[in-house]
Design an enzyme around this catalytic site. Sequence first.
Site, PDB file in Angstrom:
ATOM      1  N   ASP A  12     -51.202 -28.125 -83.486  1.00 49.25           N
ATOM      2  CA  ASP A  12     -50.240 -28.529 -84.519  1.00 49.25           C
ATOM      3  C   ASP A  12     -51.036 -28.699 -85.813  1.00 49.25           C
ATOM      4  OD1 ASP A  12     -47.735 -29.455 -85.612  1.00 49.25           O
ATOM      5  OD2 ASP A  12     -48.505 -31.488 -85.526  1.00 49.25           O
ATOM      6  N   CYS A  75     -45.958 -26.884 -82.586  1.00 52.49           N
ATOM      7  CA  CYS A  75     -45.622 -26.956 -84.004  1.00 52.49           C
ATOM      8  C   CYS A  75     -44.482 -25.971 -84.229  1.00 52.49           C
ATOM      9  CB  CYS A  75     -46.852 -26.548 -84.814  1.00 52.49           C
ATOM     10  SG  CYS A  75     -46.511 -26.315 -86.566  1.00 52.49           S
ATOM     11  N   GLU A 154     -47.048 -39.018 -90.349  1.00 53.24           N
ATOM     12  CA  GLU A 154     -48.514 -39.012 -90.425  1.00 53.24           C
ATOM     13  C   GLU A 154     -49.048 -40.370 -90.872  1.00 53.24           C
ATOM     14  OE1 GLU A 154     -51.062 -36.675 -89.864  1.00 53.24           O
ATOM     15  OE2 GLU A 154     -49.649 -35.279 -88.960  1.00 53.24           O
ATOM     16  N   CYS A 186     -38.982 -30.197 -85.620  1.00 60.49           N
ATOM     17  CA  CYS A 186     -40.346 -30.408 -86.110  1.00 60.49           C
ATOM     18  C   CYS A 186     -40.960 -31.448 -85.196  1.00 60.49           C
ATOM     19  CB  CYS A 186     -40.329 -30.914 -87.554  1.00 60.49           C
ATOM     20  SG  CYS A 186     -41.971 -31.419 -88.140  1.00 60.49           S
ATOM     21  N   HIS A 188     -43.106 -33.595 -85.618  1.00 61.29           N
ATOM     22  CA  HIS A 188     -43.332 -34.926 -86.196  1.00 61.29           C
ATOM     23  C   HIS A 188     -42.088 -35.811 -86.117  1.00 61.29           C
ATOM     24  CE1 HIS A 188     -46.884 -33.055 -88.061  1.00 61.29           C
ATOM     25  NE2 HIS A 188     -47.308 -34.276 -88.351  1.00 61.29           N
TER      26      HIS A 188
HETATM   27  N1  DGL Z   1     -45.282 -30.595 -86.895  1.00 62.32           N
HETATM   28  C1  DGL Z   1     -45.105 -29.322 -87.464  1.00 62.32           C
HETATM   29  C2  DGL Z   1     -43.799 -28.691 -87.122  1.00 62.32           C
HETATM   30  O1  DGL Z   1     -43.321 -28.909 -86.043  1.00 62.32           O
HETATM   31  C3  DGL Z   1     -45.598 -29.072 -88.861  1.00 62.32           C
HETATM   32  C4  DGL Z   1     -45.331 -30.057 -89.932  1.00 62.32           C
HETATM   33  C5  DGL Z   1     -46.075 -29.634 -91.178  1.00 62.32           C
HETATM   34  O2  DGL Z   1     -47.288 -29.477 -91.107  1.00 62.32           O
HETATM   35  O3  DGL Z   1     -45.428 -29.413 -92.212  1.00 62.32           O
HETATM   36  O4  DGL Z   1     -43.259 -27.929 -87.870  1.00 62.32           O
END
Ligand code: DGL
Length: 282
Positions: A12, A75, A154, A186, A188
């Site tokens: 990721d 990711c 983050e 995403c 995150h």
């Molecule tokens: N966690 C990632 C995703 O699932 C990327 C987030 C990023 O770096 O903008 O897209």
Amino acid sequence: MDVTKKAIGMLDSGVGGLTVAREVMKTMPAEKIIYFGDTLHLPYGPKPKKDVKKYVYRIIDYFKHRNVKTIILACNTATSMLLKEARKDVNMPLFGTIDGVAARVKSVSENNKVGIIGTKGTINSNAYQEALKNEVTDFEIYAKACPRFVELAEKGDFEGDKVEKIVREYLLPIKQKGIDTLILGCTHYPYLMPVIKKVMGENVTLVNPAETMALRAKNIMAVRGMISGKHEEPISFKEHKFYVSDLNKVSIEFLNKGTNFLNLPNLDFEEQNIFENKNKNV
Ligand code: DGL
């Protein structure tokens, strides 16, 4: 080396993929994970595909050098932009967060009004929208990029008034469309799940693509004879490895809250300098 004993590589741009690692650990507790968070180049979401490709392919090379048995793109940005072509380019099984998600949404949604949130890169790639339309042509899809969610996660900012305000700003417009299912596109975003749940309300089911992907990966790996033998016996957490490309970018706040949130023991990140340009940050 016996393939079943090799590790799974997971990548990721930062700590988002740990929400996927958690699902993989639950689904395949005997598998050893080598995790790589490319904090040097975070965020991937606003970057052009050619840059994301350069970084992701470099990490894939690193995983090959570590002799992993398979790689999970933990990711959504990397998955949406690259999974199809990487499957042709890379000579080993690859999994991405989008795998199987459309079928899951089909089974969950009753009114076929579906929201998808992710980074700019993910939403603009149309990968989720196409996957959903391939499954059910009359899905009404409301897609929205929520770039600020990554920075909140983050920084370990998972809840509170400020977070709720930002989540409302992004999500109320798609809630008002009457969706009954929302894909957290995403890795995150699951950190913000409690607040997202509160804002979206009881009538909207949140879908975390990592859950479906982990199950699918397990089934496919089992069929191919790649899975670690004694699946009931979880390996020790210490056997997993967690690397980042820039240790300074891992926030103390995340370390304090994230591992708790994930219900993982303390994470010991190690910096791994696989990019030649570390100090130039290109
Ligand atoms: N966690 C990632 C995703 O699932 C990327 C987030 C990023 O770096 O903008 O897209």
